[in-house]
Motif scaffolding. Structure first.
Motif, PDB file in Angstrom:
ATOM      1  N   PHE A 178       0.838  -1.203   0.000  1.00 14.66           N
ATOM      2  CA  PHE A 178       0.000   0.000   0.000  1.00 14.66           C
ATOM      3  C   PHE A 178       0.875   1.256   0.000  1.00 14.66           C
ATOM      4  N   SER A 179       0.367   2.294  -0.667  1.00 22.20           N
ATOM      5  CA  SER A 179       0.987   3.613  -0.553  1.00 22.20           C
ATOM      6  C   SER A 179       0.021   4.505   0.201  1.00 22.20           C
ATOM      7  N   MET A 180       0.553   5.270   1.140  1.00 23.52           N
ATOM      8  CA  MET A 180      -0.269   6.267   1.831  1.00 23.52           C
ATOM      9  C   MET A 180       0.406   7.629   1.653  1.00 23.52           C
ATOM     10  N   ALA A 235       0.664   8.628  13.218  1.00 25.57           N
ATOM     11  CA  ALA A 235      -0.308   9.298  14.098  1.00 25.57           C
ATOM     12  C   ALA A 235      -1.344  10.052  13.257  1.00 25.57           C
ATOM     13  N   MET A 236      -0.888  10.735  12.206  1.00 27.54           N
ATOM     14  CA  MET A 236      -1.824  11.509  11.368  1.00 27.54           C
ATOM     15  C   MET A 236      -2.658  10.565  10.484  1.00 27.54           C
ATOM     16  N   LEU A 237      -2.059   9.458  10.063  1.00 24.84           N
ATOM     17  CA  LEU A 237      -2.821   8.460   9.291  1.00 24.84           C
ATOM     18  C   LEU A 237      -3.975   7.900  10.122  1.00 24.84           C
ATOM     19  N   LEU A 238      -3.730   7.707  11.418  1.00 27.31           N
ATOM     20  CA  LEU A 238      -4.797   7.176  12.289  1.00 27.31           C
ATOM     21  C   LEU A 238      -5.959   8.170  12.398  1.00 27.31           C
ATOM     22  N   VAL A 239      -5.631   9.455  12.384  1.00 30.74           N
ATOM     23  CA  VAL A 239      -6.693  10.472  12.395  1.00 30.74           C
ATOM     24  C   VAL A 239      -7.494  10.376  11.095  1.00 30.74           C
TER      25      VAL A 239
END
Ligand SMILES: Cc1ncc(COP(=O)(O)O)c(C=O)c1O
Length: 362
Positions: A178-180, A235-239
């Protein structure tokens, strides 16, 4: 009216939530592979329906490590689609193997019928790419892989959270990548990626390859580089993950509007089963594509092409004189990507459709 293809600005209340998540990381101080990375990895694994997630610094790294983790390298061939972002082919090349490109079907995804003729005694794996966020025919691809004793690596860079009637993106293969990065539907604010697998031993090996080939950050077992995912990005991905379903619903609603409003003038990449498409991009096929694109630019509507040129026609691969890929070449001349991001208003979507209909006198 201006219609940007993407809008990466961050507004309230999301902005405060993201800053708070970053502040939490500053407070606990585990900047490298902190607890947010563990939580994010578990969330990705859960979404893909597999046991392990391994956070990495990009989708490109995810692909490279997946290949290396499986022991694919010099002398090996890997079959992939001719149509993807060049990272798919480059990961195969950087692993030391040779990419073998096959044509696509009308939905821009790898044509399963093209795989068997491309298999040689050197072929080790197949990398299908769920292009634009629409799933490949994984049932057919996995059947061919099984018949030829090949490993499947899913390139899910554009398809986090996607599914079809047979399963979820990332659940069909030995290992999924996956790319985020900041442009993806589930995105960080920079570069990020994740690998997903059900195989315990492979997961351990991937964790080793992720950080200099070391176990417990000591004694290097296999030479490798640093591919760790930053804790602040996790942390920001979880948001963003909390809002993910809402974002995909909005993209699906925009796609449905385009389907309805443009049915007289365009054919659609998402024709057929649309349920599990996450609309990383929204592609239509039209006549006089270049003229339309110029017309839309005049109307301040930003559009894009689908990763032109085809991967085998990039300068780095051209010398191999590969091809032709008739379906991909035909579709790529007609395809155009319309803005589909969740910040668009209905008014903007209608404006895009009106301008396209106006161009065709419809
Ligand atoms: C299909 C595909 N594979 C791989 C990648 C590479 O991901 P990254 O940009 O995170 O390295 C991308 C990125 O856009 C992609 O679209």
């Amino acid at each position: 009216m201006k219609v940007p293809y993407l809008d990466l600005r961050v507004f309230e209340p999301l902005k405060s939530e993201l800053l708070e998540a970053v502040a939490t990381v500053f407070d606990h101080g585990r900047i490298l592979l902190g607890p947010e990375v563990d939580t994010f990895e578990a969330a990705v694994a859960d979404k893909a329906g597999v046991a392990h997630g391994i956070g990495v610094d990009s989708g490109s790294s995810a692909l490279l490590l997946a290949l290396r983790g499986l022991g694919i390298g010099p002398g090996d061939e890997v079959i992939t689609t001719c149509l993807s972002w060049i990272a798919t082919a480059n990961a195969i090349t950087m692993a030391g193997a040779t990419p073998v490109f096959v044509d696509v079907r009308d939905d821009l995804n790898m044509d399963p019928a093209a795989i068997a003729p491309a298999v040689t005694e050197r072929t080790k794996a197949i990398i299908p790419v769920h292009f634009c966020g629409k799933m490949c025919d994984m049932k057919a691809i996995c059947k061919i892989a099984e018949e030829h004793g090949l490993t499947v690596i899913e390139d899910c860079a554009q398809a986090f959270g996607g599914h079809n009637a047979d399963g979820r993106a990332g659940s069909f293969s030995k290992v999924a990548c996956f790319s985020m990065n900041c442009m993806k539907v589930l995105h960080s604010y920079g570069e990020a990626g994740c690998i997903a697998t059900d195989d315990d031993a492979l997961a351990d090996r991937l964790r080793m390859l992720r950080y200099a080939g070391t176990i417990g950050r000591q004694d290097c077992q296999v030479p490798s580089m640093n591919h760790r995912l930053d804790t602040v990005q996790a942390a920001m991905l979880l948001v963003n993950l909390k809002r993910y379903d809402e974002i995909v619903s909005r993209r699906r609603a925009i796609a449905a509007m385009y389907n309805e409003l443009l049915s007289d003038v365009a054919a659609f990449q998402d024709a057929g089963d649309k349920d599990g498409h996450i609309y990383y991009t929204f592609s239509i096929y039209v006549d006089r594509r270049d003229e339309l694109m110029a017309f839309l630019t005049e109307k301040e509507i930003e559009t894009k092409l689908n990763h032109a040129p085809l991967m085998p026609y990039h300068a780095a691969y051209k010398a191999r004189n590969l091809g032709p890929f008739p379906n991909a070449e035909r579709l790529q001349k007609r395809a155009i990507c319309l803005p589909v991001h969740e910040k668009l208003s209905d008014e903007q979507v209608r404006y895009v459709a009106d301008c396209i209909n106006q161009f065709y006198g419809s």
